[in-house]
Design a protein around this motif. Structure first.
Motif, mmCIF file in Angstrom:
data_model
loop_
_atom_site.group_PDB
_atom_site.id
_atom_site.type_symbol
_atom_site.label_atom_id
_atom_site.label_comp_id
_atom_site.label_asym_id
_atom_site.label_seq_id
_atom_site.Cartn_x
_atom_site.Cartn_y
_atom_site.Cartn_z
ATOM 1 N N ILE A 1 1.716 1.493 11.175
ATOM 2 C CA ILE A 1 2.582 1.169 10.038
ATOM 3 C C ILE A 1 2.067 1.865 8.793
ATOM 4 O O ILE A 1 2.836 2.429 8.012
ATOM 5 C CB ILE A 1 2.647 -0.357 9.827
ATOM 6 C CG1 ILE A 1 3.234 -1.041 11.063
ATOM 7 C CG2 ILE A 1 3.481 -0.691 8.604
ATOM 8 C CD1 ILE A 1 3.234 -2.554 10.969
ATOM 9 N N GLU A 2 0.759 1.843 8.612
ATOM 10 C CA GLU A 2 0.129 2.537 7.480
ATOM 11 C C GLU A 2 0.360 4.034 7.600
ATOM 12 O O GLU A 2 0.410 4.598 8.696
ATOM 13 C CB GLU A 2 -1.365 2.227 7.468
ATOM 14 C CG GLU A 2 -2.126 2.763 6.272
ATOM 15 C CD GLU A 2 -2.567 4.196 6.456
ATOM 16 O OE1 GLU A 2 -2.811 4.869 5.442
ATOM 17 O OE2 GLU A 2 -2.668 4.635 7.615
ATOM 18 N N HIS A 3 0.492 4.701 6.460
ATOM 19 C CA HIS A 3 0.795 6.131 6.443
ATOM 20 C C HIS A 3 0.144 6.761 5.225
ATOM 21 O O HIS A 3 -0.271 6.064 4.277
ATOM 22 C CB HIS A 3 2.317 6.350 6.391
ATOM 23 C CG HIS A 3 2.984 5.598 5.270
ATOM 24 N ND1 HIS A 3 3.039 6.076 3.971
ATOM 25 C CD2 HIS A 3 3.600 4.384 5.255
ATOM 26 C CE1 HIS A 3 3.671 5.198 3.210
ATOM 27 N NE2 HIS A 3 4.014 4.163 3.954
ATOM 28 N N ASN A 4 0.052 8.075 5.251
ATOM 29 C CA ASN A 4 -0.429 8.809 4.086
ATOM 30 C C ASN A 4 0.635 8.806 2.989
ATOM 31 O O ASN A 4 1.755 8.347 3.187
ATOM 32 C CB ASN A 4 -0.778 10.245 4.468
ATOM 33 C CG ASN A 4 -2.082 10.327 5.241
ATOM 34 O OD1 ASN A 4 -2.950 9.470 5.111
ATOM 35 N ND2 ASN A 4 -2.228 11.369 6.049
ATOM 36 N N ALA A 5 0.265 9.357 1.836
ATOM 37 C CA ALA A 5 1.168 9.458 0.678
ATOM 38 C C ALA A 5 1.559 8.083 0.159
ATOM 39 O O ALA A 5 2.677 7.884 -0.322
ATOM 40 C CB ALA A 5 2.400 10.295 1.011
ATOM 41 N N SER A 6 0.645 7.113 0.247
ATOM 42 C CA SER A 6 0.898 5.815 -0.359
ATOM 43 C C SER A 6 0.866 5.941 -1.876
ATOM 44 O O SER A 6 0.193 6.820 -2.434
ATOM 45 C CB SER A 6 -0.149 4.803 0.108
ATOM 46 O OG SER A 6 -0.036 3.594 -0.606
ATOM 47 N N LEU A 7 1.586 5.052 -2.550
ATOM 48 C CA LEU A 7 1.671 5.139 -4.010
ATOM 49 C C LEU A 7 0.453 4.534 -4.702
ATOM 50 O O LEU A 7 0.137 4.915 -5.823
ATOM 51 C CB LEU A 7 2.937 4.435 -4.500
ATOM 52 C CG LEU A 7 4.266 5.018 -3.994
ATOM 53 C CD1 LEU A 7 5.441 4.245 -4.577
ATOM 54 C CD2 LEU A 7 4.380 6.490 -4.333
ATOM 55 N N VAL A 8 -0.241 3.599 -4.062
ATOM 56 C CA VAL A 8 -1.360 2.919 -4.727
ATOM 57 C C VAL A 8 -2.615 2.882 -3.874
ATOM 58 O O VAL A 8 -3.627 2.307 -4.304
ATOM 59 C CB VAL A 8 -0.953 1.476 -5.120
ATOM 60 C CG1 VAL A 8 0.119 1.479 -6.187
ATOM 61 C CG2 VAL A 8 -0.504 0.687 -3.901
ATOM 62 N N HIS A 9 -2.592 3.493 -2.674
ATOM 63 C CA HIS A 9 -3.776 3.505 -1.819
ATOM 64 C C HIS A 9 -4.174 4.942 -1.504
ATOM 65 O O HIS A 9 -3.307 5.794 -1.298
ATOM 66 C CB HIS A 9 -3.523 2.766 -0.501
ATOM 67 C CG HIS A 9 -3.332 1.292 -0.658
ATOM 68 N ND1 HIS A 9 -2.091 0.717 -0.791
ATOM 69 C CD2 HIS A 9 -4.225 0.271 -0.704
ATOM 70 C CE1 HIS A 9 -2.222 -0.592 -0.914
ATOM 71 N NE2 HIS A 9 -3.508 -0.886 -0.866
ATOM 72 N N PRO A 10 -5.451 5.235 -1.436
ATOM 73 C CA PRO A 10 -5.878 6.564 -0.991
ATOM 74 C C PRO A 10 -5.634 6.738 0.496
ATOM 75 O O PRO A 10 -5.467 5.774 1.246
ATOM 76 C CB PRO A 10 -7.374 6.598 -1.326
ATOM 77 C CG PRO A 10 -7.785 5.154 -1.324
ATOM 78 C CD PRO A 10 -6.593 4.370 -1.797
ATOM 79 N N ASP A 11 -5.619 7.986 0.934
ATOM 80 C CA ASP A 11 -5.397 8.281 2.345
ATOM 81 C C ASP A 11 -6.627 7.911 3.170
ATOM 82 O O ASP A 11 -7.738 7.738 2.659
ATOM 83 C CB ASP A 11 -5.076 9.768 2.522
ATOM 84 C CG ASP A 11 -3.753 10.150 1.884
ATOM 85 O OD1 ASP A 11 -2.921 9.248 1.672
ATOM 86 O OD2 ASP A 11 -3.560 11.338 1.580
ATOM 87 N N VAL A 12 -6.391 7.827 4.469
ATOM 88 C CA VAL A 12 -7.479 7.510 5.377
ATOM 89 C C VAL A 12 -8.466 8.676 5.410
ATOM 90 O O VAL A 12 -8.082 9.845 5.288
ATOM 91 C CB VAL A 12 -6.919 7.224 6.790
ATOM 92 C CG1 VAL A 12 -6.238 8.456 7.365
ATOM 93 C CG2 VAL A 12 -8.010 6.744 7.722
ATOM 94 N N ALA A 13 -9.733 8.362 5.520
ATOM 95 C CA ALA A 13 -10.756 9.397 5.569
ATOM 96 C C ALA A 13 -10.707 10.128 6.913
ATOM 97 O O ALA A 13 -10.149 9.635 7.900
ATOM 98 C CB ALA A 13 -12.143 8.794 5.345
ATOM 99 N N TYR A 14 -11.298 11.292 6.925
ATOM 100 C CA TYR A 14 -11.290 12.117 8.135
ATOM 101 C C TYR A 14 -11.990 11.395 9.283
ATOM 102 O O TYR A 14 -13.089 10.873 9.129
ATOM 103 C CB TYR A 14 -11.981 13.451 7.846
ATOM 104 C CG TYR A 14 -12.078 14.374 9.034
ATOM 105 C CD1 TYR A 14 -10.934 14.919 9.622
ATOM 106 C CD2 TYR A 14 -13.322 14.703 9.574
ATOM 107 C CE1 TYR A 14 -11.027 15.758 10.706
ATOM 108 C CE2 TYR A 14 -13.427 15.551 10.655
ATOM 109 C CZ TYR A 14 -12.275 16.080 11.223
ATOM 110 O OH TYR A 14 -12.362 16.911 12.315
ATOM 111 N N ARG A 15 -11.314 11.334 10.429
ATOM 112 C CA ARG A 15 -11.813 10.733 11.662
ATOM 113 C C ARG A 15 -11.949 9.218 11.576
ATOM 114 O O ARG A 15 -12.538 8.592 12.459
ATOM 115 C CB ARG A 15 -13.151 11.359 12.097
ATOM 116 C CG ARG A 15 -13.053 12.819 12.482
ATOM 117 C CD ARG A 15 -14.417 13.396 12.863
ATOM 118 N NE ARG A 15 -15.002 12.675 13.984
ATOM 119 C CZ ARG A 15 -14.724 12.907 15.260
ATOM 120 N NH1 ARG A 15 -13.838 13.856 15.573
ATOM 121 N NH2 ARG A 15 -15.300 12.221 16.227
#
Length: 425
Positions: free
Chosen positions: A127-141
């Protein structure tokens, strides 16, 4: 010698705890055993910030429901039935919308008809995805994304508000276009729709009218029966909702993950309403993409026109056999014609390039800009007649053509556009 007693440092208080403490006093350390809060009470929906062992997600909506006790306050052992009830009780969502969000989320997580904790929602690309408006993206790996809201990202989001007071659907569409444009690979359709649906629900939850009065308590059964048979005056029309979400409500809900003070859902948010709002966001984003493409083509035509107009004043470059790079020269050879006045005044050989103090430019014979100028019917450097001075050794003499000071800005655009123009000082 007796050792001094060790003191345990006090835990750092979060922004949510500070806000709670300012309004209701300090929060004693406690645990939300079995999802119940010993401070606010088992049946209370008062706000209590998350404790050390509580499970939370990247979704402010679900975290808020847990902080107010609509979901288990520890965020654990949540079944589909519990989540459907919490969405309806806390946000006044319709049954079809609450059922769709719940079972669709459980399906994407691969946890159909099972229990989940809120932390499961941070599993990347479910459900979580990149390009969130208020959260940073998931770190590599990493498998799980961050769950904490970054305040600077929230403030960047609120800066897109046109009037500084409300976040409208057009403002949300604009910030989503800018956020997604930062990625080389576009979002897939499923997560792009999830991102729009998240804000579509928010835009309908917190758009309460300014003059909204609290809902009246439910009348007794006999009173409701009498109203059915007794003539009643027509009810006044409901107040019109705001065209967007107040920024102060959005800041409290997203950052502190609690319901704004005095807020209550004044209308039911249904599945069709959410689909219409998500469709409006999608259309606004498409219109912005089209506008950007048109603006890009207009800028390209403007630059190409300026370049084509400047081409007759540019020089013909001859490749240097040794350095294999364009030389800053004008060829003068066996072609007939009179040299230009500026050229005669500034004629020099390539052996003495320091004779000029003005910026100089070069262009290759196979330049696409020169070919485009020819197709427009403009005179290119290849058409400029060059003088043929008598040289004892034969061959071609090369001279430098200066560029006027007011043309330097155009040369910068040429260099960015064609990557074949070089300005030498």
């Amino acid at each position: 010698m007796a050792s001094s007693p060790q003191t345990t440092p006090a835990p750092t208080r979060t922004a949510s705890e500070s806000s709670w403490a300012a309004s209701r006093g300090p929060v004693p350390p406690h645990a939300h055993a079995h999802g119940r809060c010993p401070v606010t009470g088992a049946e209370s929906h008062d706000y209590c910030p998350p404790q050390a062992d509580d499970s939370r997600s990247p979704c402010p909506a679900l975290n808020t429901l847990a902080n107010h006790g609509y979901l288990p306050r520890d965020g654990k052992c949540i079944t589909p039935a519990v989540l459907v009830h919490a969405l309806r009780a806390g946000y006044h969502l319709s049954l079809p919308l609450a059922w769709f969000l719940t079972h669709g989320g459980f399906y994407l997580l691969g946890q159909r008809r099972k229990r989940i904790c809120l932390r499961d929602l941070s599993r990347h690309n479910c459900i979580e995805h990149n390009a969130s408006l208020v959260h940073p993206d998931v770190a590599y790996r990493d498998e799980y994304a961050p769950v904490d809201v970054h305040l600077h990202m929230l403030e960047d989001l609120l800066r897109y508000s046109t009037d500084g007071a409300l976040m409208t659907p057009d403002d949300v569409a604009r910030v989503r276009v800018v956020r997604e444009a930062a990625y080389a690979v576009p979002m897939d359709k499923v997560h792009a729709e999830i991102a729009r649906g998240e804000m579509a629900i928010v835009l309908q939850l917190f758009n309460n009218p300014d003059n909204l009065s609290p809902p009246a308590p439910r009348a007794p059964l006999l009173t409701r029966i009498r109203r059915v048979f007794a003539p009643q005056p027509p009810a006044p029309p409901p107040p019109a909702p705001l065209p967007g979400v107040p920024n102060h409500m959005l800041r409290v809900w997203m950052h502190e993950e609690r319901l704004p003070d005095g807020w209550t859902p004044y209308h039911r948010v249904g599945l069709l309403h959410t689909i219409r709002m998500a469709t409006r966001l999608r259309r606004s984003m498409r219109a912005l993409h089209t506008e950007q493409r048109k603006a890009g083509r207009t800028r390209s035509k403007t630059i190409d026109g300026a370049v084509a107009a400047l081409i007759p004043a540019l020089t013909i470059a001859t490749p240097d056999a040794e350095a294999r790079r364009p030389s800053v020269v004008v060829e003068t050879g066996d072609v007939g014609g009179e040299p230009l006045a500026d050229e005669r005044a500034n004629k020099t050989t390539v052996d003495s390039p320091t004779a000029l103090d003005t910026p100089r430019s070069t262009m290759t014979r196979n330049s696409t800009l020169a070919s485009s100028a020819s197709s427009d019917g403009l005179r290119t450097p290849l058409d400029v007649p060059l003088p043929a001075p008598a040289l004892s050794g034969g061959g071609v003499k090369e001279s430098v053509y200066p560029v006027r000071e007011e043309e330097e800005g155009i040369l910068d655009m040429i260099r960015e556009r064609a990557r074949m123009i070089e300005v030498v000082e």
